[in-house]
Scaffold this motif. Structure first.
Motif: not given
Length: 555
Positions: A269-287
């Motif tokens: 389950i925490p892996a999905l939370g890490i996805l939601g933390s890393v991806v928007p920072v990489s994209a430079g936009v909000r989730n």
């Protein structure tokens, strides 16, 4: 000072700095056994779990050797010995490596993400770590001394004592994990900064709330299973779990549900939370639709509740509920992956985020999706995968996904963990090895299940392709162990006194952990935080700043 004492206020901390100089978070061994600082406690959990991860991946490789020549089980000196290492690999990987790795990350990151000055009940989290470590040592030592979680040819009186000690160690580990998780979930519920509703909680912290809900609904059931087995071993009881007949392994049958679908998916389950933390920072936009991603993580958690699945008491492998959970667990993973890709496609910024974090977490979700598809096939009676190697393959895929997410989280939050950034070369090497090794080990076992290869390789299967798949499984675990070593090397290199310091916010982060120093000072935040208005308060602040064009127009 009590266990629940709040950390000093910002004003007190500043006065202390003026008189005594900059405070130090870690002085030595004394701090490891007495600290109330969540970053110190988090490091203890993380570093120890990574060391155990290397060991358990190596045990998986050793067990894989035996699977190549199942007709002549003699590498360990007998059937029972092989069974002990086989079960140690699974229990140890789940309870001594993956679960504490995520808990350590949560203890470190969650208070920072929600704007808290410390973890709730920090000394309880520290006591939980030492109890978990002691329980892990007891568990491992008792298993190697002839214990474990049952025996294949009956339990002798000598083995009964060692097995009972193994059960005690397992219980200590589970209670410790639950205690540490209680500290994390209390922090999220009670310590959030002004304006941060539950719908604005960053997704990693939210995923730990979901993890807590699932674990507290299910792991106490496992504790009851352990207690019943222990009572039966130490004296007469209403049930028989002592493997009275050769070939039976009723102890593992009663405990093994915690490492099979659907429960095994709760570890990721925490892996999905890490996805939601890393991806928007990489994209430079909000989730893309934060609330929807939080809902999908909750749905995934719902489909990973497995305490009702008790094959020791009833045969429910093909009941409708089992089929629904098996097919359903992959659906939210696919939807979350789609949301992450939508966020990346809509990105507009080029940031310095390490590729290890993004590649690692995307790889983790893809592997977890493969595990979900395999679980769907396992739940359908027509495929006849119950009791086959596919069960171990699903376990291996979930473990690989969890490790990949753990690597991504460590490399992403390395500035807060150690004050420096981790080696990108070693990080990408670790991700590559764990990704390909995990897919090879888990995927080969899933395919072998379609050829009726058993989960516990006690007999050779007269199929050439199964022999090839057994070799692939062995090689896969060797590669995973090499990836875990690369992961450990990256952390060790970062602890070098010559390692360059990291910036406070090297990735243009969006959540509050990036508003602190690297690593954070006691009290975490130098100044009181402004009330937050969304799940990305730092991005709000940057968007509110006037641009150069606006300043020119004003002039």
């Amino acid at each position: 000072m009590t266990m629940t004492e709040a950390p000093p206020t910002t004003e007190v901390a500043e006065d202390a700095v003026e008189v005594a100089g900059p405070p130090s978070r870690v002085v030595g061994f004394y701090d490891w056994i007495s600290s109330s600082d969540h970053t110190t406690i988090g490091r203890l959990w993380v570093y120890t779990s990574v060391i155990v991860l290397v060991a358990m991946a190596a045990v998986g490789a050793i067990v894989g050797i035996e699977g190549i020549d199942a007709a002549d089980v003699d590498l360990f000196g007998g059937t029972n010995e092989y069974f002990r290492y086989w079960s140690l690999h699974r229990m140890g990987f789940a309870l001594l490596a993956v679960a504490p790795l995520f808990i350590g990350l949560a203890i470190l990151v969650v208070p920072l993400q929600i704007g808290a000055t410390n973890l709730a009940f920090p000394r309880a989290a520290l006591a939980a770590f030492w109890t978990w470590l002691a329980g892990g040592i007891i568990l491992t030592t008792a298993t190697l001394a002839g214990g474990g979680w049952g025996a294949l040819d009956g339990v002798t009186s000598e083995e009964s004592d060692a097995i009972a000690l193994t059960l005690v160690g397992t219980g200590m580990v589970i209670v410790s994990l639950l205690a540490a998780l209680m500290c994390v979930v209390t922090t999220v519920i009670a310590y959030r900064t002004d304006g941060m509703s539950l719908l604005r909680v960053p997704l990693f912290s939210w995923s730990m709330l979901v993890t807590a809900a699932v674990w507290f609904l299910t792991l106490p059931i496992l504790l009851v299973n352990l207690a019943l087995v222990y009572v039966d071993l130490r004296g007469p009881g209403p049930f028989v779990f002592g493997d009275p007949e050769p070939g039976e392994r009723l102890i593992l049958t009663q405990l093994g549900w915690a490492l099979e679908q659907p429960q095994v998916f709760a570890l990721a389950i925490p892996a999905l939370g890490i996805l939601g933390s890393v991806v928007p920072v990489s994209a430079g936009v909000r989730n893309s639709r934060h609330w929807l991603m939080a809902t999908l993580i909750g749905v995934y958690g719902l489909f990973s509740i497995g305490g009702w699945y008790q094959p020791a008491f009833n045969d429910i492998d093909q009941d409708l509920l089992f089929v629904v959970f098996g097919i359903g667990v992959g659906v939210p993973v696919l939807a979350l992956l789609g949301g992450a890709m939508a966020t990346l496609v809509g990105g507009r910024a080029s940031v310095a985020l390490p590729g290890t974090a993004l590649i690692g977490v995307l790889g983790a979700v893809l592997v977890l999706l493969a595990a979900g598809v395999s679980a769907g096939a396992r739940a359908i009676d027509a495929f006849e995968l119950a009791g086959t190697a596919a069960v171990g393959g699903i376990f291996a895929l979930v473990m690989a996904a969890s490790v990949l997410a753990g690597i991504a989280g460590l490399w992403f939050w390395a500035p807060k963990l150690s004050g420096i950034t981790f080696s990108e070369g070693l990080g990408r090497l670790a991700v590559t090895l764990v990704l390909f090794g995990g897919v090879a080990a888990g995927g080969a076992q899933v395919v072998a299940g379609f050829f009726d290869a058993p989960d516990l390789a006690l007999e050779a299967v007269d199929e050439d392709i199964v022999e090839v798949l057994d070799v692939v499984t062995f090689v896969g675990w060797v590669v995973v162990a090499a990836g875990a070593l690369a992961m450990l090397a990256g952390i060790a290199r970062a602890l070098s006194p010559n390692a360059p310091a990291a910036a406070d916010d090297p990735w243009d982060g969006q959540t509050l952990e990036w508003a602190t120093s690297s690593p954070p000072e006691p009290g975490n935040f130098a100044e009181p935080l402004e009330p937050v208005a969304s799940a990305a308060p730092l991005l709000d602040a940057r968007e509110a700043e006037p641009s150069a064009d606006d300043e020119g127009e004003d002039a």
